[in-house]
Design a protein around this motif. Structure first.
Motif, mmCIF file in Angstrom:
data_model
loop_
_atom_site.group_PDB
_atom_site.id
_atom_site.type_symbol
_atom_site.label_atom_id
_atom_site.label_comp_id
_atom_site.label_asym_id
_atom_site.label_seq_id
_atom_site.Cartn_x
_atom_site.Cartn_y
_atom_site.Cartn_z
ATOM 1 N N VAL A 24 0.755 -1.142 -0.009
ATOM 2 C CA VAL A 24 -0.269 -0.172 0.070
ATOM 3 C C VAL A 24 0.874 0.941 0.108
ATOM 4 O O VAL A 24 1.599 1.462 1.083
ATOM 5 C CB VAL A 24 -0.949 0.197 1.149
ATOM 6 N N ALA A 25 0.995 2.050 -1.016
ATOM 7 C CA ALA A 25 1.818 3.119 -1.143
ATOM 8 C C ALA A 25 1.231 4.311 -0.555
ATOM 9 O O ALA A 25 -0.163 4.327 -0.437
ATOM 10 C CB ALA A 25 2.181 3.386 -2.774
ATOM 11 N N VAL A 26 1.859 5.190 -0.259
ATOM 12 C CA VAL A 26 1.558 6.425 0.647
ATOM 13 C C VAL A 26 1.497 7.847 0.025
ATOM 14 O O VAL A 26 2.798 7.920 -0.645
ATOM 15 C CB VAL A 26 2.180 6.279 1.819
ATOM 16 N N VAL A 27 0.609 8.516 -0.111
ATOM 17 C CA VAL A 27 0.708 9.792 -0.149
ATOM 18 C C VAL A 27 1.384 10.732 1.142
ATOM 19 O O VAL A 27 0.695 10.722 2.136
ATOM 20 C CB VAL A 27 -0.448 10.453 -0.637
ATOM 21 N N ALA A 28 2.581 11.378 1.112
ATOM 22 C CA ALA A 28 3.239 11.699 2.094
ATOM 23 C C ALA A 28 3.911 13.205 1.910
ATOM 24 O O ALA A 28 4.272 13.408 0.830
ATOM 25 C CB ALA A 28 4.148 10.812 2.770
ATOM 26 N N ASP B 226 10.497 7.260 -2.677
ATOM 27 C CA ASP B 226 11.059 7.569 -4.097
ATOM 28 C C ASP B 226 9.655 8.508 -4.981
ATOM 29 O O ASP B 226 9.019 7.421 -5.338
ATOM 30 C CB ASP B 226 11.680 6.611 -4.854
ATOM 31 N N ASP B 227 9.579 9.428 -4.933
ATOM 32 C CA ASP B 227 8.331 10.090 -5.488
ATOM 33 C C ASP B 227 8.009 9.706 -6.958
ATOM 34 O O ASP B 227 8.638 9.481 -7.843
ATOM 35 C CB ASP B 227 8.361 11.691 -5.545
ATOM 36 N N GLY B 228 6.544 8.854 -6.955
ATOM 37 C CA GLY B 228 6.303 8.310 -8.328
ATOM 38 C C GLY B 228 6.696 6.947 -8.382
ATOM 39 O O GLY B 228 6.374 6.283 -9.331
ATOM 40 N N ARG B 229 7.700 6.344 -7.775
ATOM 41 C CA ARG B 229 8.117 4.987 -7.727
ATOM 42 C C ARG B 229 7.689 4.258 -6.441
ATOM 43 O O ARG B 229 7.163 3.106 -6.762
ATOM 44 C CB ARG B 229 9.584 4.906 -7.640
ATOM 45 N N THR B 230 8.024 4.608 -5.156
ATOM 46 C CA THR B 230 7.413 3.792 -4.215
ATOM 47 C C THR B 230 6.293 4.512 -3.369
ATOM 48 O O THR B 230 6.088 4.192 -2.330
ATOM 49 C CB THR B 230 8.792 3.447 -3.066
ATOM 50 N N GLY B 231 5.954 5.685 -3.830
ATOM 51 C CA GLY B 231 5.049 6.418 -2.981
ATOM 52 C C GLY B 231 4.902 7.893 -3.981
ATOM 53 O O GLY B 231 5.321 8.036 -4.968
ATOM 54 N N TRP B 232 4.141 8.967 -3.339
ATOM 55 C CA TRP B 232 3.929 9.987 -3.724
ATOM 56 C C TRP B 232 4.154 11.141 -2.659
ATOM 57 O O TRP B 232 3.585 11.079 -1.690
ATOM 58 C CB TRP B 232 2.508 10.118 -4.345
ATOM 59 N N LEU B 233 4.835 12.174 -3.025
ATOM 60 C CA LEU B 233 5.312 13.037 -2.216
ATOM 61 C C LEU B 233 4.620 14.432 -2.547
ATOM 62 O O LEU B 233 4.336 14.775 -3.725
ATOM 63 C CB LEU B 233 6.880 13.299 -2.189
ATOM 64 N N PHE B 234 4.088 15.277 -1.414
ATOM 65 C CA PHE B 234 3.652 16.560 -1.897
ATOM 66 C C PHE B 234 4.301 17.569 -1.173
ATOM 67 O O PHE B 234 4.832 17.282 0.014
ATOM 68 C CB PHE B 234 1.932 16.635 -1.411
ATOM 69 N N PRO B 235 4.289 18.956 -1.433
ATOM 70 C CA PRO B 235 5.056 19.779 -0.474
ATOM 71 C C PRO B 235 4.322 19.980 0.941
ATOM 72 O O PRO B 235 3.260 20.053 0.984
ATOM 73 C CB PRO B 235 4.737 21.180 -1.287
ATOM 74 N N ARG B 236 5.417 19.724 1.974
ATOM 75 C CA ARG B 236 4.866 19.790 3.253
ATOM 76 C C ARG B 236 4.083 21.044 3.637
ATOM 77 O O ARG B 236 4.153 21.907 3.229
ATOM 78 C CB ARG B 236 6.227 19.618 4.042
ATOM 79 N N ARG B 237 3.187 20.483 4.518
ATOM 80 C CA ARG B 237 2.032 21.800 5.165
ATOM 81 C C ARG B 237 1.232 22.152 3.988
ATOM 82 O O ARG B 237 0.631 23.139 4.148
ATOM 83 C CB ARG B 237 2.976 22.798 5.719
#
Length: 390
Positions: free
Chosen positions: A311-315, A326-337
């Motif tokens: 289950v990959a995570v938006v974090a 690793d954004d787009g590979r093992t999960g998805w990152l968004f700009p903090r706050r």
């Protein structure tokens, strides 16, 4: 090798998971590990949530934790006396070849004794006088003086994030050799093949839904309340989406009230805190997960357990999280706050079935390859002098 693991925590929840993970991994590598806990705390036999109150275990630890400000810190400092007697007796009885300690503020007795007996001592740094803490630090200057001495005079240091190590090395000159070792997961326990996913979803009213989940403490630094407030206004954009938010804490009552007042009880499931043994079954219901917020130094445990389940995570893109995702590979990152960016990514992924599956599979592969507790145990042992490990 005979290893004495010492900690001053209550040994519950995430702390207990981490302690058990390291101890069991060291044992699986063939080492003899004895755990010395705070009186009344036993992370190897943590009671279920419903049994905690009636069991009466951990009352001493709980009472001390509730002490106000400076009094609590003086008690932490005084605990060095208790540690001196208990640790000295343990050294005589067990003759450990290595002491591994989960570092706590003001605690320096272990290092003093280990140096006196010529025993290597490795500190695991999950907390520090250098970072913002849940409980404000009153005796900050004293805490930092003791912390600097500990970090210089131990054999080695295990930091849970690069942020922690960078802060320590910038503040305290000549700290001991170190490794960065984020949290991990038990791949056997967090194995999606153990569960009948569709049956679980049916039992929990989630059949036919796309499920985005969160597991963790409902505290301000996780931002669950703000996330629910923001996404509740846009759930109509993703009619198939349901949220499963597992855990409890200070902000849970406000979240429950918000969900009820907006008539979203069929879209937002709030089961409360569940025993760690049940966590995997809840993750098995999820298509993907979300971590609305974190902090600059933490290594969120549930991030690893969700990834282990595929289950990959938006974090948020805090450095410790970006070390794992690793954004787009093992999960998805968004700009903090940036809660709006988090919400948008969650809504977008609700319709991207193949993306969720692809990234989820890569997340589990990453945990299997690099972030099992065995990896952490092997890493910490690199800090021990070779003549000891032979």
């Amino acid at each position: 090798m005979r290893i004495l693991y010492h900690h001053r925590t209550r040994g519950r929840h995430v702390e207990g998971v981490h302690i058990r993970g390291i101890v069991n991994a060291l044992r699986e590598l063939g080492h003899q590990v004895t755990v010395m806990s705070f009186p009344g705390a036993d992370p190897e036999h943590e009671p279920a949530p419903t049994a905690q109150a009636s069991a009466g275990k951990g009352r001493l630890a709980g009472a001390v934790a509730k002490l106000p400000g400076v009094l609590f810190e003086f008690m932490e400092l005084a605990y060095n006396v208790v540690t001196l007697f208990r640790m000295a007796a343990a050294i005589r009885r067990l003759q450990p070849q290595l002491i591994y300690e989960r570092y706590s503020l003001f605690l320096c007795a272990t290092i003093w004794l280990a140096r006196r007996h010529g025993i290597p001592v490795v500190l695991e740094i999950n907390d520090s006088a250098l970072v913002e803490r849940v409980r404000p630090l009153r005796l900050k200057r004293l805490a930092r003086r003791i912390e600097g001495w500990c970090l210089r005079h131990c054999t080695g240091l295990v930091f849970i994030s690069s942020y922690f190590r960078d802060q320590a090395e910038a503040t305290y000159p000549q700290v001991a050799p170190s490794v960065v070792s984020p949290n991990a997961a038990d791949l056997a326990r967090f194995d999606p093949s153990r569960f009948d996913r569709e049956q679980l979803r049916e039992q929990r009213g989630l059949a036919g839904r796309v499920v985005c989940g969160h597991i963790g403490v409902f505290a301000r630094w996780h931002g669950v309340d703000g996330f629910v407030e923001a996404i509740s206004q846009r759930l109509a954009e993703a009619p198939q989406l349901a949220l499963v938010l597992v855990g409890d804490g200070r902000t849970l009552p406000a979240v429950r009230e918000l969900v009820a007042s907006r008539g979203l009880s069929d879209r937002v499931l709030l089961p409360g805190r569940v025993a760690h043994d049940e966590i995997a079954s809840w993750i098995a219901c999820m298509d993907y997960a979300v971590l609305p917020d974190s902090n600059q130094y933490g290594s969120p445990m549930k991030l690893f357990e969700q990834m282990a389940m595929g289950v990959a995570v938006v974090a948020p893109d805090y450095a410790p999280v970006a070390e794992v995702i690793d954004d787009g590979r093992t999960g998805w990152l968004f700009p903090r706050r940036q809660t709006d960016a988090c919400v948008q990514r969650v809504l977008d992924l609700a319709t991207q079935t193949e993306e969720r599956r692809r990234v989820g599979a890569a997340a589990r592969d990453y945990i299997a390859r690099e972030r099992q507790w065995r990896n952490n145990a092997e890493q910490l042992l690199t800090l021990v002098p070779a003549e000891v490990t032979r």
